[in-house]
Structure formats: structure tokens, C-alpha cells
Motif scaffolding. Sequence first.
Motif, PDB file in Angstrom:
ATOM      1  N   ALA A 156       0.836  -1.209   0.000  1.00 43.98           N
ATOM      2  CA  ALA A 156       0.000   0.000   0.000  1.00 43.98           C
ATOM      3  C   ALA A 156       0.868   1.255   0.000  1.00 43.98           C
ATOM      4  N   ALA A 157       1.966   1.249   0.764  1.00 41.87           N
ATOM      5  CA  ALA A 157       2.879   2.401   0.783  1.00 41.87           C
ATOM      6  C   ALA A 157       3.538   2.587  -0.581  1.00 41.87           C
ATOM      7  N   LEU A 158       3.932   1.496  -1.208  1.00 42.12           N
ATOM      8  CA  LEU A 158       4.543   1.577  -2.541  1.00 42.12           C
ATOM      9  C   LEU A 158       3.543   2.060  -3.590  1.00 42.12           C
ATOM     10  N   GLU A 159       2.308   1.599  -3.487  1.00 40.82           N
ATOM     11  CA  GLU A 159       1.291   1.983  -4.471  1.00 40.82           C
ATOM     12  C   GLU A 159       0.929   3.466  -4.392  1.00 40.82           C
ATOM     13  N   PHE A 186      12.340  14.222  -3.263  1.00 36.25           N
ATOM     14  CA  PHE A 186      12.390  13.031  -2.412  1.00 36.25           C
ATOM     15  C   PHE A 186      10.957  12.650  -2.088  1.00 36.25           C
ATOM     16  N   ASN A 187      10.497  11.587  -2.700  1.00 40.54           N
ATOM     17  CA  ASN A 187       9.102  11.179  -2.612  1.00 40.54           C
ATOM     18  C   ASN A 187       8.933  10.082  -1.580  1.00 40.54           C
ATOM     19  N   VAL A 188       7.858  10.187  -0.787  1.00 36.57           N
ATOM     20  CA  VAL A 188       7.630   9.233   0.290  1.00 36.57           C
ATOM     21  C   VAL A 188       6.170   8.799   0.290  1.00 36.57           C
ATOM     22  N   GLY A 189       5.968   7.506   0.509  1.00 36.51           N
ATOM     23  CA  GLY A 189       4.635   6.943   0.687  1.00 36.51           C
ATOM     24  C   GLY A 189       4.595   6.194   2.001  1.00 36.51           C
ATOM     25  N   ALA A 190       3.447   6.211   2.665  1.00 34.15           N
ATOM     26  CA  ALA A 190       3.304   5.522   3.947  1.00 34.15           C
ATOM     27  C   ALA A 190       1.931   4.869   4.022  1.00 34.15           C
ATOM     28  N   ALA A 191       1.867   3.806   4.798  1.00 34.07           N
ATOM     29  CA  ALA A 191       0.590   3.146   5.096  1.00 34.07           C
ATOM     30  C   ALA A 191       0.587   2.820   6.577  1.00 34.07           C
ATOM     31  N   VAL A 192      -0.524   3.112   7.226  1.00 36.66           N
ATOM     32  CA  VAL A 192      -0.638   2.870   8.659  1.00 36.66           C
ATOM     33  C   VAL A 192      -1.814   1.936   8.917  1.00 36.66           C
ATOM     34  N   ASP A 205      -5.607  -0.265  15.144  1.00 39.53           N
ATOM     35  CA  ASP A 205      -6.078  -1.426  15.895  1.00 39.53           C
ATOM     36  C   ASP A 205      -7.530  -1.795  15.607  1.00 39.53           C
ATOM     37  N   ASN A 206      -8.244  -0.954  14.879  1.00 35.43           N
ATOM     38  CA  ASN A 206      -9.602  -1.314  14.469  1.00 35.43           C
ATOM     39  C   ASN A 206      -9.607  -2.051  13.131  1.00 35.43           C
ATOM     40  N   GLY A 207      -8.412  -2.338  12.605  1.00 41.81           N
ATOM     41  CA  GLY A 207      -8.279  -3.086  11.358  1.00 41.81           C
ATOM     42  C   GLY A 207      -8.233  -2.230  10.109  1.00 41.81           C
ATOM     43  N   GLU A 208      -8.454  -0.936  10.231  1.00 40.96           N
ATOM     44  CA  GLU A 208      -8.451  -0.043   9.078  1.00 40.96           C
ATOM     45  C   GLU A 208      -7.015   0.344   8.704  1.00 40.96           C
ATOM     46  N   MET A 209      -6.800   0.535   7.410  1.00 47.66           N
ATOM     47  CA  MET A 209      -5.507   0.966   6.905  1.00 47.66           C
ATOM     48  C   MET A 209      -5.688   2.286   6.162  1.00 47.66           C
ATOM     49  N   TYR A 210      -4.748   3.193   6.349  1.00 47.04           N
ATOM     50  CA  TYR A 210      -4.771   4.502   5.708  1.00 47.04           C
ATOM     51  C   TYR A 210      -3.410   4.756   5.075  1.00 47.04           C
ATOM     52  N   THR A 211      -3.417   5.465   3.965  1.00 49.53           N
ATOM     53  CA  THR A 211      -2.170   5.788   3.276  1.00 49.53           C
ATOM     54  C   THR A 211      -1.959   7.294   3.265  1.00 49.53           C
ATOM     55  N   GLY A 212      -0.720   7.678   3.013  1.00 45.01           N
ATOM     56  CA  GLY A 212      -0.392   9.090   2.901  1.00 45.01           C
ATOM     57  C   GLY A 212       0.882   9.280   2.103  1.00 45.01           C
TER      58      GLY A 212
END
Length: 146
Positions: free
Chosen positions: A18-21, A33-39, A42-49
Amino acid sequence: MESYTERNDYDRSKLIKAALEVLPRSYAPYSHFNVGAAVLMDNGEMYTGVNIENAAYSATICAERTAIFKAIAADKNAKIVALAVVGGKDYTVTDYCVPCGICRQVMREFAEPDHMQVIVAKSVTDYKAMSLAELLPMSFGPNMLG
């Protein structure tokens, strides 16, 4: 019900992927300098930024904080289980991209240091994982204020 933190059975490759996408959505016209993140929360949800730069440099925001703030805006009571981060010059990931100090402190606000994993990755199969406690030893957190 056990949380993801207690089970520690989340799919690291899914988080890294997800971070790579999301990396191509990064806006870094000044540093390139480009950065991707995915978090994962604990509720099972994932978010990207992604990182979003600004000509007034102090208005820039890192990918990690973008993802975390999206997650907290969706559920202010959720805690971070894991965060994957990838980055590199001109969208090319060649080395591990570790979170800056400000991002580490924001993670500390919304995670238990011993129970959160930070994953820095070059690819889905080439990564390093560590706890937030390892990445931010002797941290200052909300528990110290009251």
C-alpha cells in the motif's frame, strides 16, 4: 476480542505494498524526495499518505503524518499497530527511508511504543521492522502529562 497488536498477525507485505502503491501520488517538486506511507490501526483499518511539499517549507507534511492524521480523523480512539514507509529520490526506492523526528513523536501520540511496529522497506520482501520504542527510545508521551 484480541487486537491486532496482541496477535501481531497482520500482513506486512500488504502494508508495504500500500505504501509503494501510493508513492506516485507524492508531491515533492523541491526536494524530489518522494515518500509513501501506510498505517494500520487497531480497528483493522488501513490509511495511506504521501509527503506534500510547499514553497514555504515549514508548511510541508510528511507521508507518515498524512496517513496518521487521516486515520485519527476517521477514528480518534484508534491506536496505531504498524506503519510502513518507503521513499526515494524521484520516486525511486533504493534505500530504507526512516521517519523523521516529528513523525516519530506523532506516532508516539497515537501508539504504545512497545506494541507498534515501524517497517522501513525497499520492497515487499526487503524491509526492516522495529518497534516504535526501538526507533524512539526514552520517548515523551501523553502518559507524562497526567
